[in-house]
Design an enzyme around this catalytic site. Structure first.
Site, mmCIF file in Angstrom:
data_model
loop_
_atom_site.group_PDB
_atom_site.id
_atom_site.type_symbol
_atom_site.label_atom_id
_atom_site.label_comp_id
_atom_site.label_asym_id
_atom_site.label_seq_id
_atom_site.Cartn_x
_atom_site.Cartn_y
_atom_site.Cartn_z
ATOM 1 N N TYR A 191 34.849 47.091 57.998
ATOM 2 C CA TYR A 191 34.068 45.910 58.381
ATOM 3 C C TYR A 191 33.676 45.097 57.155
ATOM 4 C CZ TYR A 191 33.380 47.777 63.104
ATOM 5 O OH TYR A 191 33.560 48.236 64.373
ATOM 6 N N LYS B 145 7.183 70.477 58.614
ATOM 7 C CA LYS B 145 7.005 69.266 59.423
ATOM 8 C C LYS B 145 8.364 68.602 59.665
ATOM 9 C CE LYS B 145 5.940 66.562 55.279
ATOM 10 N NZ LYS B 145 4.844 66.030 54.459
HETATM 11 C C1 LIG Z 1 4.854 66.864 53.317
HETATM 12 C C2 LIG Z 1 3.674 67.379 52.642
HETATM 13 C C3 LIG Z 1 3.811 68.342 51.633
HETATM 14 C C4 LIG Z 1 5.151 68.813 51.121
HETATM 15 O O1 LIG Z 1 5.675 67.842 50.255
HETATM 16 P P1 LIG Z 1 7.058 68.079 49.511
HETATM 17 O O2 LIG Z 1 7.179 66.919 48.600
HETATM 18 O O3 LIG Z 1 8.113 68.063 50.565
HETATM 19 O O4 LIG Z 1 6.957 69.384 48.840
HETATM 20 C C5 LIG Z 1 2.661 68.854 51.067
HETATM 21 N N1 LIG Z 1 1.441 68.440 51.475
HETATM 22 C C6 LIG Z 1 1.278 67.510 52.432
HETATM 23 C C7 LIG Z 1 -0.081 67.080 52.819
HETATM 24 C C8 LIG Z 1 2.389 66.946 53.038
HETATM 25 O O5 LIG Z 1 2.226 66.024 53.988
#
Ligand SMILES: *Cc1c(COP(=O)(O)O)cnc(C)c1O
Length: 367
Positions: free
Chosen positions: A256, A35
């Protein structure tokens, strides 16, 4: 010459980290979670390193299309399922498996016209209180799905809130086991932190694990854990160069807001990397930076296009010297993204996802 900043995605390291995940749960199949454009790495760039996964999990239908365009024929799971009824047409066409976490999604399935029944992952809310059916509603959701000609296999899943923390997962594992005890179907529970920290817990591997952050060279339990302690490698390097230096006297200030004041004579390097490249603006004085492979410290405030670094530890560094903001230095030194994230009060996930589009990215097939 282009501005010297660049990012590298390390194919071999992605493959290594995936193998590490798979080795921890040898009896399970592993979703590579891609994702957010493979956690900022780019789906197309990460694909080669992750192609030995059993499937890919993501949220965005457009990203699923890109995976199919790479000729990935295996499973793809939509972790949030469909967002509107017509998404189901794409699921049918591209053979996407999808999460069902709400009654509305079951209504849409019931109205969907398809020749090919869908594989769905029914999501239970076992305590995270984000997506999913609570225990009392799970069974009727399952029965509704099971009665639909549009639905083929029903798998069961849940997500942990504290796999990386002290509360742990036992309460959620118990709730899930209780609610699903007599329901058939494959199970998926574990994220990276559960794969890493709770691999020995009964049923954690179940049929499918969902490995995300660990594939990308970040430890979900940082700063307690580190990629070194888990045997993981950095998969993203952010690199630039020194484009100027300043000699400071005691009392001189930097940047800054003049938030840093030199105690005595010191030399600083000005690095072509700022928050518009995705470097965290909140990184304070002391945040580690590699210059010519030597650990140095950021001083003063992060600007849009530049940061300033104390060169005391590497007196020979100067104009043009190589700077690694995170990842691997050409000489082999490593600065884990988690160390920069911790210094800036955030997590590796956020830094890799926030790498800015203006940074040119190349794929490095070797280490
Ligand atoms: C993002 C996600 C994962 C992976 O999580 P990590 O902490 O990056 O391993 C697993 N299951 C779901 C439903 C997620 O949204």
């Amino acid at each position: 010459m282009p501005r010297p900043i660049k990012a590298l995605i390390h194919t071999e390291a992605l493959a290594h980290n995936l193998a590490q995940a798979m080795a921890r749960v040898p009896d399970s199949r592993t979703w590579a979670v891609v994702k957010a454009n493979a956690y900022g790495h780019g789906i197309e760039r990460a694909f080669e390193g992750l192609r030995r996964a059993d499937g890919f999990a993501l949220l965005d239908l457009e990203e699923a299309q890109r995976l199919r365009a790479l000729d990935w024929r295996g499973p793809i799971l939509l972790l949030e399922g469909c967002f509107e009824p017509r998404d189901l047409e794409l699921c049918s066409r591209l053979n996407l498996w999808h999460v069902v976490h709400a009654n509305e999604q079951i209504d849409w399935l019931a109205a969907h016209k398809t020749q090919v029944p869908h594989r769905v992952f029914l999501k239970m809310n076992s305590g995270m209180n984000r997506l999913g059916f609570q225990e009392a509603a799970l069974r009727s959701a399952w029965a509704r799905l099971n009665a639909l000609p549009q639905v083929d296999e029903i798998s069961l899943m849940t997500h942990f809130s504290d796999a990386d923390g002290t509360r742990g997962i036992a309460h959620q594992v118990a709730a899930f086991a209780r609610a699903t005890a007599d329901l058939p179907g494959e199970r998926s529970l574990a994220n990276s932190a559960a794969v890493m920290r709770h691999a020995a817990s009964a049923g954690i591997g179940a049929d499918w694990v969902r490995a995300g952050i660990m594939l990308y060279g970040s430890a979900p339990d940082a700063p307690g854990g580190s990629i070194q302690s888990w045997g993981l490698k950095p998969t993203m390097t952010l690199r630039s160069r020194i484009i100027g230096t300043q000699q400071l006297q005691a009392g001189d200030t930097v940047g800054y807001g003049s938030t840093y004041t030199a105690n005595g004579r010191m030399r600083i390097g000005i690095v072509a990397c700022g928050y518009a490249d995705g470097y965290p603006r909140h990184a304070p004085t002391g945040t580690p930076v590699l210059v010519n492979g030597v650990r140095c410290s950021l001083v003063g405030r992060v600007s849009m296009d530049m940061i300033t670094v104390d060169l005391t530890n590497t007196p020979e560094a100067g104009f043009g010297s190589e700077v690694t903001l995170w990842g691997c230095d050409p000489g082999g030194s490593v600065l884990p993204i988690d160390e920069v994230a911790t210094a800036a009060g955030t997590i590796g996930y956020e830094l890799m996802c926030a790498m800015a589009p203006r940074v040119p990215v190349a794929v490095s097939v070797g280490g």
